[in-house]
Design a protein around this motif. Structure first.
Motif, PDB file in Angstrom:
ATOM      1  N   ALA A   1      -2.324   3.425   4.588  1.00  0.00           N
ATOM      2  CA  ALA A   1      -3.087   2.178   4.472  1.00  0.00           C
ATOM      3  C   ALA A   1      -4.588   2.471   4.463  1.00  0.00           C
ATOM      4  O   ALA A   1      -5.343   1.839   3.706  1.00  0.00           O
TER       5      ALA A   1
ATOM      6  N   TRP B   1      -5.532   3.634   1.140  1.00  0.00           N
ATOM      7  CA  TRP B   1      -5.674   2.490   0.238  1.00  0.00           C
ATOM      8  C   TRP B   1      -7.054   1.858   0.419  1.00  0.00           C
ATOM      9  O   TRP B   1      -7.727   1.518  -0.568  1.00  0.00           O
TER      10      TRP B   1
ATOM     11  N   HIS C   1       3.508  -1.909   9.224  1.00  0.00           N
ATOM     12  CA  HIS C   1       4.013  -0.554   9.014  1.00  0.00           C
ATOM     13  C   HIS C   1       5.349  -0.411   9.734  1.00  0.00           C
ATOM     14  O   HIS C   1       5.771  -1.300  10.487  1.00  0.00           O
TER      15      HIS C   1
ATOM     16  N   ASP D   1       2.338   5.826   7.742  1.00  0.00           N
ATOM     17  CA  ASP D   1       2.095   4.576   7.020  1.00  0.00           C
ATOM     18  C   ASP D   1       0.658   4.112   7.240  1.00  0.00           C
ATOM     19  O   ASP D   1      -0.029   3.697   6.290  1.00  0.00           O
ATOM     20  N   ALA D   2       0.201   4.163   8.503  1.00  0.00           N
ATOM     21  CA  ALA D   2      -1.156   3.713   8.810  1.00  0.00           C
ATOM     22  C   ALA D   2      -2.191   4.562   8.085  1.00  0.00           C
ATOM     23  O   ALA D   2      -3.215   4.046   7.611  1.00  0.00           O
TER      24      ALA D   2
ATOM     25  N   GLN E   1       5.547  -2.230   4.155  1.00  0.00           N
ATOM     26  CA  GLN E   1       4.240  -1.568   4.102  1.00  0.00           C
ATOM     27  C   GLN E   1       3.267  -2.364   3.233  1.00  0.00           C
ATOM     28  O   GLN E   1       3.017  -2.049   2.074  1.00  0.00           O
ATOM     29  N   THR E   2       2.730  -3.419   3.821  1.00  0.00           N
ATOM     30  CA  THR E   2       1.781  -4.292   3.130  1.00  0.00           C
ATOM     31  C   THR E   2       0.559  -4.524   4.003  1.00  0.00           C
ATOM     32  O   THR E   2       0.586  -4.298   5.217  1.00  0.00           O
ATOM     33  N   LEU E   3      -0.504  -5.013   3.391  1.00  0.00           N
ATOM     34  CA  LEU E   3      -1.722  -5.299   4.140  1.00  0.00           C
ATOM     35  C   LEU E   3      -2.354  -6.596   3.659  1.00  0.00           C
ATOM     36  O   LEU E   3      -2.007  -7.130   2.596  1.00  0.00           O
TER      37      LEU E   3
ATOM     38  N   ILE F   1      -2.622  -4.595   8.814  1.00  0.00           N
ATOM     39  CA  ILE F   1      -1.516  -3.907   8.155  1.00  0.00           C
ATOM     40  C   ILE F   1      -0.197  -4.106   8.899  1.00  0.00           C
ATOM     41  O   ILE F   1      -0.154  -4.290  10.118  1.00  0.00           O
TER      42      ILE F   1
ATOM     43  N   TYR G   1       0.821  -1.211   0.000  1.00  0.00           N
ATOM     44  CA  TYR G   1       0.000   0.000   0.000  1.00  0.00           C
ATOM     45  C   TYR G   1       0.856   1.263   0.000  1.00  0.00           C
ATOM     46  O   TYR G   1       0.344   2.375  -0.190  1.00  0.00           O
TER      47      TYR G   1
END
Length: 542
Positions: A203, A206, A172, A199-200, A117-119, A170, A61
């Motif tokens: 997300a 996104w 972060h 970062d949050a 940084q993925t979810l 998520i 994201y």
């Protein structure tokens, strides 16, 4: 003739291949080239279907350079396989564990990469135009550790299935990567103090832009988190950049912080880090290339150095000690938590918060306490409460009438989580606006001779409808399953409507500082008002 036979054979193989990858509700797991494909604003992703739940893991994201705000990742043209969890943020390596606790928690440490940084997404339908409530999970571990996959309770499939909700979790940036304040060294790093929380926000952006294709409603998003994740929920409630990206909030055991770190102190950590590494201010860019392990160790020394000076100066610490966390920087976080202007940002956000009865209890650190006699327990308590010990014992029995085991007089959380929760609930409720709902988890685990009681994190399996995945913590018995149904439904209802009430619970009134209404989650679920007022007063006086 041979050509016709050959063509017929190819068609048969083609048909067989297509049918072998077609989705059937009866298949436990379905994965393949054209299975669970969803478009995002960066490109298409392919997940898989497990027990009827569409599942996606490791979707990027954001991306970023060290200490820089996140930016949109590069788009892709092919369908991106998103069936395995992405990397977790680097942190202190785990080299040893305490066996009885590791048995209960059953961690998954994952693999580390700074590009974390993925979810992950779980949904009951995709590309169907339905508007399911969205629940975005923020993991625990303070602001220094943890990940979206750390505990088995975090798996979102069962919660998604029970409530027909879309669950998102998520990863972060954390610790020195997410909260090192280098703003003393020029405009390039002026936002560095809070990039982990930025970062949050990214997300959540996104989610706003993409979750409709995953069957979710971008206008009905609930953020929820536990421990450090709960504190992250609170942080987002004070962040103007997050306003409008979520519509309800749940803080589980995360009200131990009553303020954000002031920037005059966070700057000192960045300055001390350069000193520890022997760098001059004009060499600050070299931090970009220092290996994480070296950077992490130097940051610990820097924090210790600043903390020692703060002690000499008589300064108080956020959360009991100096450490990584969000910074009151006047930009991402323009207000402190008690500032009316800060409270106004989330005034219209329905809020639920609570904690567990035992959290970080004394008998986990000192196992001998578990077998104390009543006399030993009283002697132990006298060291803290002195001539107020008798009053303390009576207050415990009033607050928790079923108290019989001597160690239970000692193991109640009165240091941080419960007092912080009451202060937080009062602050939010007294300000006015959307309703506040309070809970206390008091159910006692029977596992390992009852040593876990209502420990920190124990409620997670109940909330996520994951008791079967968390049997080491709860035993997985009938009582746990009954309570799981009641708790998970309360979280689902809150995400759907902003009110956790449902027919399986007694009436759950909104909290106020006057009524102190708190839902007790135990074998007997009930609402009690100001049940531990005297106990908290005695504890806070010491």
């Amino acid at each position: 003739m041979k050509k016709i036979i050959l063509l017929g054979g190819l068609l048969a193989v083609s048909t067989l291949a297509t049918s072998s990858f077609s989705y059937s509700q009866t298949d436990p797991l379905v994965a393949g080239k054209n299975i669970a494909v969803v478009s995002t604003d960066l490109g298409k992703v392919r997940g898989y279907i497990h027990n009827g739940t569409f599942t996606y893991k490791g979707i990027p994201y954001a991306q970023s350079e060290r200490f820089m705000p996140p930016i949109r990742p590069k788009a892709w043209t092919d369908v991106r396989s998103s069936t395995a969890y992405g990397p977790v943020c680097p942190t202190d390596p785990t080299t040893t564990v305490f066996d009885p606790l590791e048995f209960a928690f059953n961690h998954n440490w994952g693999y580390t990469n700074e590009n974390c940084q993925t979810l992950n997404v779980w949904s009951q339908g995709i590309n169907d135009g339905k508007k399911r409530p969205v629940m975005v999970w923020l993991h625990g571990g303070g602001f220094s550790a943890g990940s979206a996959i750390e505990l088995p309770s975090y798996e979102g499939e069962n919660l998604s299935k029970k409530g027909d909700v879309v669950v998102v979790s998520i990863n972060h940036r954390l610790n020195v990567l997410g909260f090192l304040d280098l703003s003393s060294f020029g405009d390039k790093y002026k936002k560095s103090a809070n990039v982990g929380m930025m970062d949050a926000v990214m997300a959540l952006e996104w989610v706003k832009n993409n979750i409709a294709n995953f069957g979710g409603d971008p206008n009905n998003v609930t953020i929820f988190g536990q421990s450090g994740g709960g504190a992250k929920v609170t942080t987002l409630m004070y962040a103007p950049s997050a306003k409008g990206l979520f519509h309800k909030a749940i803080n589980q055991s995360g009200s131990y912080r009553q303020s954000f770190l002031e920037q005059e102190d966070s700057k000192k950590i960045g300055e001390a880090l350069l000193e520890v590494l022997g760098l001059k201010p004009n060499q600050v860019d070299s931090l970009q290339k220092i290996p994480y392990e070296k950077l992490n160790e130097a940051s610990k020394k820097a924090i210790a150095k600043v903390q020692d000076q703060m002690k000499k100066d008589g300064k108080a610490f956020v959360g009991g000690g100096l450490g990584w966390g969000p910074v009151h920087d006047g930009d991402f976080l323009p207000y402190q938590q008690v500032d009316p202007a800060g409270l106004a940002i989330s005034k219209d956000i329905p809020f639920m918060l609570g904690c567990t009865k035992n959290e970080f209890m004394a008998s986990l650190l000192n196992p001998a306490i578990r077998d104390f006699s009543k006399e030993q327990a009283v002697d132990f308590l006298k060291k803290r409460y002195a001539d107020k010990t008798d009053a303390y014992l009576k207050a415990v029995e009033k607050a928790y009438p079923n108290t019989t085991k001597p160690s239970d007089y000692i193991d109640i959380d009165l240091a941080a989580f419960r007092p912080g929760m009451v202060k937080h609930a009062n602050l939010k409720a007294d300000f006015g606006g959307a309703p506040v709902y309070a809970y206390l988890f008091t159910w006692q685990s029977p596992v390992n001779d009852g040593m876990y009681k209502a420990v920190h994190c124990i409620e997670l399996g109940f909330v996520f409808n994951n008791i079967d995945r968390c049997q080491e913590m709860t035993g997985g018995g009938k009582e746990a399953k009954i309570l799981e149904d009641k708790m998970s439904q309360a979280w689902i209802n809150f995400a759907r409507t902003g009110n956790p009430a449902h027919k399986g619970l007694p009436a759950w009134p909104a909290y106020s500082s006057q009524n102190g209404a708190t839902m007790f989650f135990d074998n007997k679920v009930e609402v009690r008002n100001h049940h531990d007022k005297e106990l908290l007063e005695i504890s806070s006086s010491k």
